[in-house]
Design an enzyme around this catalytic site. Structure first.
Site, short mmCIF file in Angstrom:
data_model
loop_
_atom_site.label_atom_id
_atom_site.label_comp_id
_atom_site.label_asym_id
_atom_site.label_seq_id
_atom_site.Cartn_x
_atom_site.Cartn_y
_atom_site.Cartn_z
CD GLU A 65 56.83 25.67 3.82
OE1 GLU A 65 57.85 25.87 3.15
OE2 GLU A 65 56.25 24.57 3.86
N GLY A 76 55.57 25.63 0.08
CA GLY A 76 56.47 26.78 0.10
C GLY A 76 55.73 28.10 -0.08
CG MET A 116 37.06 -5.40 -16.67
SD MET A 116 37.70 -4.39 -15.31
CE MET A 116 39.05 -3.54 -16.12
CG ASP A 150 27.43 -7.65 -23.69
OD1 ASP A 150 27.48 -8.80 -24.17
OD2 ASP A 150 27.96 -7.35 -22.60
CD GLU A 203 41.45 -11.76 -20.34
OE1 GLU A 203 40.69 -10.96 -20.91
OE2 GLU A 203 42.60 -11.46 -19.99
CD GLU A 215 55.34 21.55 2.80
OE1 GLU A 215 54.17 21.49 3.24
OE2 GLU A 215 55.92 22.62 2.55
CB SER A 246 44.27 -8.83 -17.08
OG SER A 246 43.46 -9.98 -16.97
CB VAL A 264 34.28 -9.81 -25.12
CG1 VAL A 264 33.51 -8.71 -25.84
CG2 VAL A 264 35.49 -10.25 -25.92
CE LYS A 278 40.15 -10.95 -24.16
NZ LYS A 278 39.32 -9.83 -23.70
CB ALA A 323 59.86 22.87 -3.24
#
Lengths: 716, 402
Positions: free
Chosen positions: A114, A111, A323, A342, A401, A136, A428, A399, A406, A65
């Protein structure tokens, strides 16, 4: 006709071709239903027609559906009518006296399958992409239109129930073996084979419509196999859902009750159980967030219009830690050439080694060929020289935190790549607007908060700094889409959205521990509410240092005005006791080498379990409410722009239970008034952090849910 | 109200409830009919004086179905006028049957009635009658059904009973049962079961393992780990008892009641009946009652129903000389003794179902008879009989010697 074409050949064989005029996929909708019912009537009543082939003009036969329709909210009566209409149509097809054959030229799910089940014969094209099944259960529903009842009568209760509860989609060979289809035929032969079957003058009466028919399991509990199956299945359902998602239980009941009934009565019962699920909050919540909102996010609903699409042939990633390595890997998989920088060649190589390891596993599992893997790997260029960043269209930094670190890499990267390149920070916690100050062009600076492990977590939290331009947002979203990930867009604020609200979860759990609530009760309350793990276990995983660091950072910025979150005393005490989390040898839990983790016995000495323990419901509501309330604050403060982003982010970032639909859908589900009352009670008992905001009170007073319900729909 | 007295009782020895058990060849109705015959013959009873025969049965299907009470009446050759019925209160069925017999006498519906029970677990296996609670998925899911063994392990987990605790209890049950047999304490009431030729098939409780040691029991594997961990029932139980970090599976075949075949009958009547039949009453049925309790843990009703029964009788725990609690699982008895602060010296003094077996629908009548014999042997006055039962049910009866 918008949805199908109907032709009748010289032999009196009708060919019904599902082929939506405007969409790429055939979907079940009321309009489709009306057209198909009319086609069935033509076949049934035209004396020249011997039988009908149902196939599709699209690559797929038919998916289920239209989920957008299902998420609007239904009253019980509406839901029942919604279920009964296709059930009637399928039944008419099945009993009209003319044979129907489903010529499944591609996938047939929900569906679509079905409809195939209602046909008298099913042929499936021999193509691995042509999967069939009834998924479903995955959206909190059960297969309607007689799907459950036909399936169990075709392949038996036990096998049928298993398929219905797993929602598995089977390829041609498996489908044939399971009895879901009658034959698998080569692509070119599908219609010929279908016609040949019809020309053999098949009996258009289903087994269950013949006199004297009784399913082997029709005796119900007088059949020992049934008794065994149905005394075990509820426990399996409860162990999986913790009684949050009602769909598996409803499917089990509808199979149990339906098999003991004559077919039409069984259909009626199926419709009622379907209506119960469709009119309840859980199916609506799951569908709305995990399909509708997720789909819209992936189609970049928040992307500013009129900005030309960006190209990511070559991108830069700064920092090859966990990360950075993950981001480099997913970018290379998506087809970009990735410059991975890096401090030293060795560090950068380590980042590439992650991709190598991950790809080797993919090859081992047969998910990629050796050549594909080599190709992806060759696109990752590790090194220490920023000069390699020349010619990239976007840089993501991942890099350490710390603002100074940064800022330094931002300047060095821009010196090579130029100020026009979009610069994204994977932070983050650090405010984006502050980080953007190091950039020559803060308009081109944006936050892209990836989640760990990057290759498996779908969400990217896109963070707008004060000066981030609309063009930068558009291109950052293009990048997320390029990586085949799901974006939500938030505004700059401490912890943005996901880290901020996640903190309320772990702090509330720790505060409970401080109050003398049994740790097992706290953890079980979260687990039984549907969180992947309890707040104490997840704090152990992220380390207790992390939330402590966030507090110290905030204090450094805000000073005395910063109000320490409620779990801080517990954090401090645990850290002082040398219990820093899993990485440092144990936190709230011990992690024995030879067995599963277990609560640290020393906890009871620091936080003696008090004699009167609250009911688990109180703990559950408290854990859910603090996150929901803080999300509402995020929306009011403009950190979030839409409720959908809040909901989607909560599910994908930290595993807020999907049955709730997310933190804001949860408030709608509880009911605004009830939620505010609950928070008032909590505020009295546990502190002002539970105080509902004036805006939330106004929302409740004016009954203005985060997702308006259509008229007549019941509010849970 | 008329007083109800116990005049006599008989029980079969308990046969191992397996195809190699001594009683496997005997149909359920024969087991019951032989006990009815024994009650009649030992007392030269004119069966026309008996108004009703009420038999407990926990799997009343197949050969145990269709009102086995009346079938046993006819098979035993009782007078046609003797009615018959079957009651189902799971493991407490036979005690309920005795209580119902007493109730009929008390209200004047009967002058005499036999309450008893029968279960051939080797012939009609446990779970044969299924039922809404365990197997209608709507009911089972909504009410957090879990099998009894999970409930027993939940009790142990909540109360902190270790494997050694439950095994030690089982060792003592075996020791007491062996001692009781050795001293002939069951001789008066155990009636050997005979085959179609009239020869004795079994004259002793076949399930016992006298001399069982803690070391032997410790070697047995927990019986409910798979059900708990693989089938999901531990999580069902923990959703009801969320302060648990895990369910500790301590119960084994060695510290749980044995699966056996057996039947029992207790003759209950008014004083007037006794005079008419020329029989002397042995004990008065002082009080009885039943209760429901939390069904997922299922087995914790005995303490609750005991308190309820004592309170209705206006008695205290200290008024009871001997307690008989069916040894469904060791943890059930350990919790019962802890909650009522009972000395083990007063509880199940001749062992119980862990040693001798638990023929589900018959046990309540068997242990009523056993404790009555013991009161007489010790010259004591009152006893309380109780059983935990399916769905969280519990039944208790207080008898006192006259």
């Amino acid at each position: 006709m918008n949805h199908l074409t109907l032709t009748i050949d010289a032999d009196g064989i009708a060919l019904i071709t599902l082929d939506h005029a405007a969409e790429t996929m055939n979907l079940v909708s009321p309009e489709w239903l009306a057209e198909f019912a009319a086609a069935v009537e033509t076949v049934a009543t035209d004396p020249a027609v011997k039988g009908a082939i149902v196939t599709s003009g699209k690559k797929a036969f038919m998916a289920g559906a239209d989920l957008k329709l299902l998420s609007k909210g239904f009253s019980k009566a509406e839901a029942l009518a919604f279920s009964e209409a296709p059930t009637r149509m399928h039944r008419r097809l099945e009993t009209c006296g003319k044979p129907f054959v489903a010529a499944l030229n591609g996938l047939a799910l929900g569906g679509g399958f079905e409809l195939a089940l209602a046909c008298h014969h099913r042929l499936l094209v021999d193509d691995p992409k042509a999967v069939v099944g009834l998924p479903e259960v995955k959206v909190g529903l059960l297969p309607g239109s007689g799907g459950t009842q036909r399936l169990i009568r075709l392949i038996g209760v036990q096998k049928g129930l298993e398929l219905l509860l797993s929602g598995a989609a089977l390829g041609p060979a498996e489908a044939l073996k399971a009895g879901l289809v009658d034959a698998v035929v080569p692509p070119g032969d599908l219609i010929t084979a279908a016609k040949a079957w019809l020309m053999g003058a098949p009996d258009p009466v289903r087994a269950w419509d013949r006199k004297g028919y009784a399913a082997p399991e029709a005796g119900g509990l007088l059949n020992p196999g049934m008794a065994a199956l149905f005394s075990m299945q509820p426990a399996a359902n409860a162990a999986k859902t913790f009684h949050n998602d009602p769909a598996p239980a409803a499917i089990t009941s509808v199979v149990f009750e339906g098999i003991q009934l004559p077919f039409d009565k069984a259909l009626a019962v199926e419709s009622k159980y379907f209506a119960k699920l469709l009119s309840g909050p859980v199916a609506r919540n799951i569908i709305r967030t995990t399909f509708v909102s997720k789909g819209e996010a992936e189609k970049l609903a928040s992307r500013p219009a009129g900005v030309p699409k960006a190209n990511f042939a070559r991108v830069g990633v700064l920092g090859a830690g966990m990360m950075g390595a993950g981001i480099a890997y997913v970018a290379a998989v998506a087809g970009a050439e990735v410059v991975l920088i890096d401090r030293s060649q060795a560090e950068a190589d380590k980042g590439k080694a992650f991709a190598e390891k991950t790809l080797a596993r993919e090859v081992e599992r047969g998910r990629r060929s050796e050549t594909q893997a080599d190709d992806i790997l060759s696109r990752i260029r590790p090194g220490e020289d920023f000069a390699a960043l020349a010619g990239v269209s976007l840089i993501v930094e991942a890099v350490f935190e710390e603002t100074a670190v940064k800022a330094d890499v931002t300047r060095r990267a821009q010196a090579v790549a130029g100020p026009d390149v979009i610069f994204a920070s994977n932070t983050s916690t650090l405010p984006i607007s502050g980080l953007a100050e190091a950039s020559q062009r803060p308009e081109g600076f944006i936050g892209l908060h990836f989640f760990s492990p990057v290759d498996r977590m779908a969400l990217v939290e896109v963070i707008l700094g004060r000066r981030t331009s609309q063009e930068t947002l558009a291109h950052a979203l293009d990048f997320v889409a390029f990586l085949r990930k799901t974006p939500i867009v938030v505004h700059d604020s401490r912890g943005f959205y996901t880290s901020r609200v996640f903190q309320t979860f772990i702090h509330e759990g720790m505060a409970m521990l401080g109050e003398g609530i049994a740790p097992a009760l706290i953890e079980n309350a979260a687990r039984f509410a549907g969180f992947p793990v309890g707040p104490l276990a997840v704090t152990d995983e992220v380390t207790l240092e992390l939330p402590m660091k966030i507090i110290r950072q905030a204090e450094a910025e805000v000073g005395q005005a910063f109000e320490r979150p409620c779990g801080t005393p517990v954090l401090e005490r645990m850290l002082a006791a040398g219990r820093g989390g899993r990485k440092s040898g144990g936190g709230f839990y011990d992690y024995p080498q030879d067995g599963p983790k277990r609560l640290w016995p020393g906890l009871a000495d620091i936080y003696p379990v008090r004699a009167d323990q609250p009911d688990i419901t109180e703990i559950r509501h408290r854990l859910l409410a603090i996150q929901a309330l803080d999300t509402a604050r995020c929306l009011e403060e403009g950190v979030l722009t839409t409720a959908a982003d809040g909901d989607l982010g909560s599910l994908l970032a930290w595993g807020f239970p999907s049955w709730t639909g997310g933190t804001l859908s949860y408030i709608d589900t509880v009911g605004l008034e009830a939620f505010v009352a609950q928070c008032d009670g909590f505020a009295q008992r546990y502190g002002s952090r539970f105080e509902p905001t004036p805006a939330l009170r106004r929302r409740a007073a004016e009954n203005e849910p985060f997702y308006p319900a259509p008229d007549g729909a019941e509010r849970a | 109200m008329t007083e109800a007295f116990i005049y006599d009782h008989a029980r079969t020895p308990r046969g191992r409830g397996r195809p190699d058990g001594a009683l496997h060849e005997v149909t359920a109705v024969q087991l019951a009919a032989q006990m009815l015959g024994a009650v009649r013959d030992r007392n030269s009873l004119d069966t026309a004086l008996v108004d009703d025969v009420i038999l407990g049965c926990a799997q009343p299907v197949g050969e145990q179905g269709g009102n086995i009470g009346r079938a046993a009446v006819m098979t035993a050759g009782y007078a046609d006028s003797v009615a018959g019925q079957q009651v189902h209160r799971f493991c407490a069925s036979a005690l309920e049957a005795v209580n119902n017999a007493a109730a009929q006498v008390m209200v004047g519906a009967a002058d005499a009635a036999i309450g008893g029970g029968v279960e051939s677990m080797s012939r009609v296996s446990m779970g044969a009658d299924s039922g809404a609670w365990t197997a209608d998925p709507t009911v089972a899911y909504d009410t957090y059904f879990a099998p009894q063994g999970i409930g027993a392990d939940l009790i142990a987990s909540i109360d902190g009973f270790s494997r050694t605790d439950v095994d030690s209890y089982a060792v003592e049950s075996q020791r007491r049962a062996a001692e009781a047999w050795r001293e002939g304490r069951f001789a008066r009431s155990v009636v050997p079961v005979r085959d179609v030729l009239g020869d004795v098939l079994l004259d002793h409780d076949e399930h016992m393992r006298p001399g069982t040691t803690l070391e032997q029991l410790a070697a047995l594997k927990p019986a409910f780990t798979a059900l708990g961990e693989k089938a999901g029932f531990d999580l069902v139980g923990m959703q009801k008892y969320p302060a648990l970090t895990a369910v500790n599976h301590v119960h084994t075949g060695g510290n749980s009641s044995g699966i056996v075949d057996g039947a029992a009958a207790v003759l209950v009547g008014s004083r007037a009946f006794g005079e008419r039949a020329g029989l002397k009453p042995r004990a008065r049925v002082r009080a009885f009652t039943s209760i429901g309790s939390e069904p997922t843990i299922m087995l914790t009703a005995p303490a609750e129903v005991t308190r309820k029964c004592l309170s209705r009788a206006g008695m205290r725990v200290s008024d009871i000389d001997l307690f008989e609690l069916n040894e469904a699982f060791a943890s059930v008895v350990l919790r019962f003794m802890a909650q009522l602060e009972l000395d083990h010296a007063k509880v199940n003094v001749n062992g119980g179902a862990i040693a001798m077996g638990h023929p589900l629908g018959a046990t309540g009548a068997m242990i009523t008879g056993i404790v009555l014999d013991e009161l007489e042997r010790r010259g004591l006055g009152t006893a309380l009989v109780t059983l935990c039962a399916g769905n969280g049910l519990g039944t208790a009866t207080i008898i006192e010697r006259v």
